[in-house]
Design a protein around this motif. Structure first.
Motif, PDB file in Angstrom:
ATOM      1  N   ALA A 196       0.688  -1.290  -0.155  1.00 27.89           N
ATOM      2  CA  ALA A 196       0.035  -0.129  -0.076  1.00 27.89           C
ATOM      3  C   ALA A 196       0.907   1.101  -0.053  1.00 27.89           C
ATOM      4  O   ALA A 196       0.332   2.327  -0.205  1.00 27.89           O
ATOM      5  N   GLY A 197       2.072   1.202   0.265  1.00 30.28           N
ATOM      6  CA  GLY A 197       2.995   2.304   0.384  1.00 30.28           C
ATOM      7  C   GLY A 197       3.088   2.986  -1.288  1.00 30.28           C
ATOM      8  O   GLY A 197       3.189   3.985  -1.334  1.00 30.28           O
ATOM      9  N   GLY A 198       2.825   2.272  -2.322  1.00 27.38           N
ATOM     10  CA  GLY A 198       2.827   2.816  -3.476  1.00 27.38           C
ATOM     11  C   GLY A 198       1.303   3.404  -3.942  1.00 27.38           C
ATOM     12  O   GLY A 198       1.303   4.104  -4.930  1.00 27.38           O
ATOM     13  N   ALA A 199       0.577   3.503  -2.944  1.00 23.45           N
ATOM     14  CA  ALA A 199      -1.020   3.915  -3.478  1.00 23.45           C
ATOM     15  C   ALA A 199      -1.087   5.249  -3.094  1.00 23.45           C
ATOM     16  O   ALA A 199      -0.314   6.094  -2.121  1.00 23.45           O
ATOM     17  N   LEU A 200      -1.863   6.078  -3.931  1.00 20.09           N
ATOM     18  CA  LEU A 200      -1.746   7.567  -3.592  1.00 20.09           C
ATOM     19  C   LEU A 200      -2.784   7.683  -2.382  1.00 20.09           C
ATOM     20  O   LEU A 200      -3.993   8.061  -2.526  1.00 20.09           O
ATOM     21  N   ARG A 201      -2.273   8.004  -1.424  1.00 16.54           N
ATOM     22  CA  ARG A 201      -2.838   8.247  -0.124  1.00 16.54           C
ATOM     23  C   ARG A 201      -2.822   9.329   0.602  1.00 16.54           C
ATOM     24  O   ARG A 201      -3.600   9.755   1.468  1.00 16.54           O
ATOM     25  N   HIS A 202      -2.107  10.250   0.032  1.00 17.53           N
ATOM     26  CA  HIS A 202      -1.724  11.642   0.297  1.00 17.53           C
ATOM     27  C   HIS A 202      -2.335  12.501  -0.459  1.00 17.53           C
ATOM     28  O   HIS A 202      -1.839  12.789  -1.722  1.00 17.53           O
ATOM     29  N   LEU A 203      -3.577  12.993  -0.158  1.00 16.86           N
ATOM     30  CA  LEU A 203      -4.135  13.771  -0.875  1.00 16.86           C
ATOM     31  C   LEU A 203      -4.661  15.199  -0.288  1.00 16.86           C
ATOM     32  O   LEU A 203      -5.072  15.365   0.712  1.00 16.86           O
ATOM     33  N   ALA A 204      -4.629  16.368  -1.198  1.00 18.10           N
ATOM     34  CA  ALA A 204      -4.928  17.500  -0.482  1.00 18.10           C
ATOM     35  C   ALA A 204      -5.519  18.396  -1.890  1.00 18.10           C
ATOM     36  O   ALA A 204      -4.846  18.317  -2.980  1.00 18.10           O
ATOM     37  N   VAL A 205      -6.511  19.294  -1.714  1.00 25.26           N
ATOM     38  CA  VAL A 205      -7.046  20.247  -2.640  1.00 25.26           C
ATOM     39  C   VAL A 205      -6.966  21.583  -2.072  1.00 25.26           C
ATOM     40  O   VAL A 205      -7.191  22.135  -0.942  1.00 25.26           O
ATOM     41  N   VAL A 206      -6.314  22.517  -3.086  1.00 23.35           N
ATOM     42  CA  VAL A 206      -6.419  23.724  -2.653  1.00 23.35           C
ATOM     43  C   VAL A 206      -7.279  24.743  -3.693  1.00 23.35           C
ATOM     44  O   VAL A 206      -7.093  24.342  -4.736  1.00 23.35           O
ATOM     45  N   ARG A 207      -8.244  25.294  -3.114  1.00 24.93           N
ATOM     46  CA  ARG A 207      -9.385  26.183  -4.089  1.00 24.93           C
ATOM     47  C   ARG A 207      -8.953  27.681  -3.782  1.00 24.93           C
ATOM     48  O   ARG A 207      -8.467  28.003  -2.814  1.00 24.93           O
ATOM     49  N   LEU A 262     -13.034  29.008  -8.089  1.00 27.10           N
ATOM     50  CA  LEU A 262     -13.265  27.803  -9.040  1.00 27.10           C
ATOM     51  C   LEU A 262     -11.756  27.463  -9.738  1.00 27.10           C
ATOM     52  O   LEU A 262     -11.854  26.309 -10.282  1.00 27.10           O
ATOM     53  N   SER A 263     -10.645  27.922  -9.398  1.00 29.14           N
ATOM     54  CA  SER A 263      -9.505  27.409  -9.740  1.00 29.14           C
ATOM     55  C   SER A 263      -9.047  26.550  -8.422  1.00 29.14           C
ATOM     56  O   SER A 263      -9.563  26.734  -7.327  1.00 29.14           O
ATOM     57  N   TRP A 264      -8.219  25.301  -8.739  1.00 25.09           N
ATOM     58  CA  TRP A 264      -7.940  24.701  -7.799  1.00 25.09           C
ATOM     59  C   TRP A 264      -6.574  23.705  -8.408  1.00 25.09           C
ATOM     60  O   TRP A 264      -6.241  23.541  -9.417  1.00 25.09           O
ATOM     61  N   SER A 265      -5.958  23.416  -7.244  1.00 23.86           N
ATOM     62  CA  SER A 265      -4.696  22.358  -7.476  1.00 23.86           C
ATOM     63  C   SER A 265      -4.884  21.144  -6.523  1.00 23.86           C
ATOM     64  O   SER A 265      -5.461  21.341  -5.247  1.00 23.86           O
ATOM     65  N   LEU A 266      -4.673  19.951  -6.957  1.00 24.37           N
ATOM     66  CA  LEU A 266      -4.939  18.942  -6.310  1.00 24.37           C
ATOM     67  C   LEU A 266      -3.746  18.071  -6.228  1.00 24.37           C
ATOM     68  O   LEU A 266      -3.077  17.714  -7.391  1.00 24.37           O
ATOM     69  N   ALA A 267      -3.127  17.669  -5.134  1.00 19.20           N
ATOM     70  CA  ALA A 267      -2.129  16.863  -4.919  1.00 19.20           C
ATOM     71  C   ALA A 267      -2.253  15.660  -4.690  1.00 19.20           C
ATOM     72  O   ALA A 267      -3.149  15.148  -3.855  1.00 19.20           O
ATOM     73  N   LEU A 268      -1.713  14.561  -5.631  1.00 17.87           N
ATOM     74  CA  LEU A 268      -2.174  12.792  -5.300  1.00 17.87           C
ATOM     75  C   LEU A 268      -0.815  12.342  -5.241  1.00 17.87           C
ATOM     76  O   LEU A 268       0.142  11.985  -6.369  1.00 17.87           O
ATOM     77  N   LEU A 269      -0.485  11.956  -3.978  1.00 11.61           N
ATOM     78  CA  LEU A 269       1.043  11.423  -3.867  1.00 11.61           C
ATOM     79  C   LEU A 269       0.993  10.279  -3.085  1.00 11.61           C
ATOM     80  O   LEU A 269       0.066   9.851  -1.995  1.00 11.61           O
ATOM     81  N   ASP A 270       1.892   9.375  -3.081  1.00 12.47           N
ATOM     82  CA  ASP A 270       2.045   8.032  -2.366  1.00 12.47           C
ATOM     83  C   ASP A 270       2.880   8.349  -1.035  1.00 12.47           C
ATOM     84  O   ASP A 270       3.172   9.495  -1.013  1.00 12.47           O
ATOM     85  N   ASP A 271       3.204   7.534  -0.346  1.00 13.62           N
ATOM     86  CA  ASP A 271       3.898   7.429   1.053  1.00 13.62           C
ATOM     87  C   ASP A 271       5.320   8.177   0.648  1.00 13.62           C
ATOM     88  O   ASP A 271       5.858   8.658   1.657  1.00 13.62           O
ATOM     89  N   GLY A 272       6.028   7.947  -0.448  1.00 12.92           N
ATOM     90  CA  GLY A 272       7.403   8.346  -0.830  1.00 12.92           C
ATOM     91  C   GLY A 272       7.428   9.894  -1.180  1.00 12.92           C
ATOM     92  O   GLY A 272       8.257  10.520  -1.823  1.00 12.92           O
ATOM     93  N   GLY A 273       6.181  10.303  -1.676  1.00 17.79           N
ATOM     94  CA  GLY A 273       6.105  11.649  -2.032  1.00 17.79           C
ATOM     95  C   GLY A 273       6.218  11.838  -3.511  1.00 17.79           C
ATOM     96  O   GLY A 273       6.281  12.718  -4.166  1.00 17.79           O
ATOM     97  N   ASP A 274       5.818  10.483  -4.139  1.00 15.65           N
ATOM     98  CA  ASP A 274       5.877  10.623  -5.728  1.00 15.65           C
ATOM     99  C   ASP A 274       4.350  10.589  -6.161  1.00 15.65           C
ATOM    100  O   ASP A 274       3.503  10.016  -5.569  1.00 15.65           O
TER     101      ASP A 274
END
Length: 131
Positions: free
Chosen positions: A53-64, A75-87
């Motif tokens: 599961a370390g390679g799963a995209l588990r670190h998620l955040a949205v900034v509007r 209405l603009s946004w940035s979405l980070a989708l990252l795994d445990d290693g920050g990839d």
């Protein structure tokens, strides 16, 4: 008579203990008093699942946010989708009056080779903190 019954009960109790011990050793030939083998296997499986599961995209955040002064409503946004290693990836949609543009930037080790906007950096920081 009471003494004889007490001695008989004591002998029967001792025999029951010996039989219980022999039965237990037959079920557990190693005599180990530690964790039963089925729990050891379960712990190994849980550890393997955690590693997988370390390679799963588990670190998620949205900034509007509002990218332009004339637009409102975040209405603009940035979405980070990252795994445990920050990839992973940061996706950004910038909404204008007549159009919307979408960008994708790769992230490796919590950093990007491409320049990130302040909102994208904020999304990565929030995703990292959320994990």
């Amino acid at each position: 008579m009471a003494v004889a019954l007490a001695l008989l009960a004591l002998v029967l109790a001792a025999v029951a203990c010996v039989l219980a011990l022999l039965t237990w050793r037959r079920v557990r030939p190693d005599g180990d008093l530690g964790v039963p083998p089925d729990l050891v296997g379960l712990r190994r499986e849980v550890a393997a699942l955690k590693a997988e599961a370390g390679g799963a995209l588990r670190h998620l955040a949205v900034v509007r946010y509002d990218a332009f002064d004339e637009m409102g409503g975040g209405l603009s946004w940035s979405l980070a989708l990252l795994d445990d290693g920050g990839d992973g990836v940061v996706l950004t949609s910038i909404r204008g009056r007549n159009e919307a543009r979408t960008y994708a930037k790769s992230i490796a080790g919590w950093r990007s080779e491409q320049d990130l906007s302040p909102e994208e950096v904020e999304a990565v920081d929030h995703a990292r903190a959320a994990g």
